[in-house]
Design an enzyme around this catalytic site. Structure first.
Site, PDB file in Angstrom:
ATOM      1  N   HIS A 179       0.838  -1.203   0.000  1.00  0.00           N
ATOM      2  CA  HIS A 179       0.000   0.000   0.000  1.00  0.00           C
ATOM      3  C   HIS A 179       0.867   1.246   0.000  1.00  0.00           C
ATOM      4  O   HIS A 179       0.746   2.097  -0.862  1.00  0.00           O
ATOM      5  CB  HIS A 179      -0.951   0.010   1.204  1.00  0.00           C
ATOM      6  N   HIS A 244      -7.538  -1.912  -4.370  1.00  0.00           N
ATOM      7  CA  HIS A 244      -6.204  -1.669  -4.949  1.00  0.00           C
ATOM      8  C   HIS A 244      -5.744  -2.872  -5.788  1.00  0.00           C
ATOM      9  O   HIS A 244      -5.199  -2.686  -6.879  1.00  0.00           O
ATOM     10  CB  HIS A 244      -5.175  -1.401  -3.851  1.00  0.00           C
TER      11      HIS A 244
HETATM   12 CO    CO Z   1      -5.582   2.790  -0.120  1.00  0.00          CO
END
Ligand code: CO
Length: 296
Positions: A179, A244
């Site tokens: 991330h 994501h």
């Molecule tokens: Co994020």
């Protein structure tokens, strides 16, 4: 007369004992575990979080395990679309205090101690500043997966085992999307992990992040230095394979996805492994271990 006297005595005793309970008596100890995740609204991705919650439940069957999400967007979406109410860490701890929990172990599912982790830490510190009836006897915060170079070495071994099959093909490179936490020193842990991965399996793992550094451009630069690698496996280095992973990493319709950027960079043979790290048994074992450390 005798009857009346004993009634007075009983009432007096009751008054004394309830006063003693209200002011003097210690609450009985009651322990709880609070798992804190960013959250996800994707049912498929939720398995990774549930796996960690269940690992905690199985390891500590006598202790109640609860779940909180930090993302208000996800909490509101779940409430609106599925009628599922998940508390914030603040709400969850306030309720646990109200319900008589005295020892609470807060265990985040976060990989690095970045901005999100800092916010959970703030909440724990705030509750720890409360003395008396609104405070806990013990409120502890578990450490994230990567908190030291030793943690990075352990994670490198977990990743090596996780992709052992794909690595048998000497031309395969594993591209991992973390991330990332921008402008935060904890982000350096991704580079530390890269160093540990290179020690185990040089030139086979390529760690990048979606929100910070290393960026995909830096991942490609490293790939280009490894001429043997012409086959790629893309996988999220996140607890949850959610938005994501499905869009920024593997989104076929998204020009900016890593999948499409890597294709444009000349990689023709790309496969994806969109499974959250939270589903990995080794990650679940590590999670339980971190809870155990807090209880010492
Ligand atoms: Co994020």
């Amino acid at each position: 007369m005798h009857k009346f006297l004993s009634l007075v005595l009983v009432i007096a005793l009751l008054a004394v004992s309830s006063a003693a309970f209200a002011h003097g008596a210690e609450k009985a100890d009651k322990a709880g575990i609070l798992v804190v995740s960013f959250g996800t609204s994707m049912p498929q991705a939720r398995k990774a979080i549930d796996n960690l919650v269940n690992a905690a439940k199985n390891a500590f069957p006598e202790i109640e395990v609860r779940l909180a999400f930090t993302s208000n967007i996800i909490r509101n979406k779940l409430a609106r679309e599925r009628g599922e109410i998940i508390d914030t860490p603040v709400q969850a701890l306030a309720k646990m205090n109200d319900e008589g929990f005295t020892h609470v172990y807060v265990m985040p599912t976060h990989i690095i101690p970045g901005t999100e982790y800092d916010e959970i830490k703030n909440v724990v510190e705030a509750f720890n500043s409360l003395k008396g009836k609104y405070g806990f006897k013990k409120l502890a915060l578990g450490s994230p997966y990567l908190n030291s170079s030793e943690d990075c070495a352990t994670m490198a071994r977990i990743l090596f085992a996780r992709f052992a099959n794909q690595l048998k093909n000497k031309n395969t490179g594993i591209v991992l999307m973390g991330h990332g936490t921008p402008e935060h020193i904890a982000n350096a842990l991704y580079s530390l992990l890269q160093i540990e991965l290179d020690k185990i399996s040089y030139g086979r793992f390529f760690v990048g992040t979606v929100e910070a550094t290393p960026q995909i451009s830096e991942v490609i630069a490293k790939l280009k230095r490894n001429k043997k690698v012409n086959k790629l496996v893309l996988s999220p280095f996140m607890i949850v394979a959610g938005d994501h992973a499905n869009n920024d990493l593997a989104g076929a319709d998204d020009d900016e996805s890593w999948l499409n950027i890597l294709k444009k960079s000349g990689y023709k043979n790309i496969s994806t492994y969109l499974v959250g790290m939270g589903e990995d048994p080794a990650i679940a074992r590590g999670f339980v271990e971190k809870i155990r450390e807090m209880m010492k």
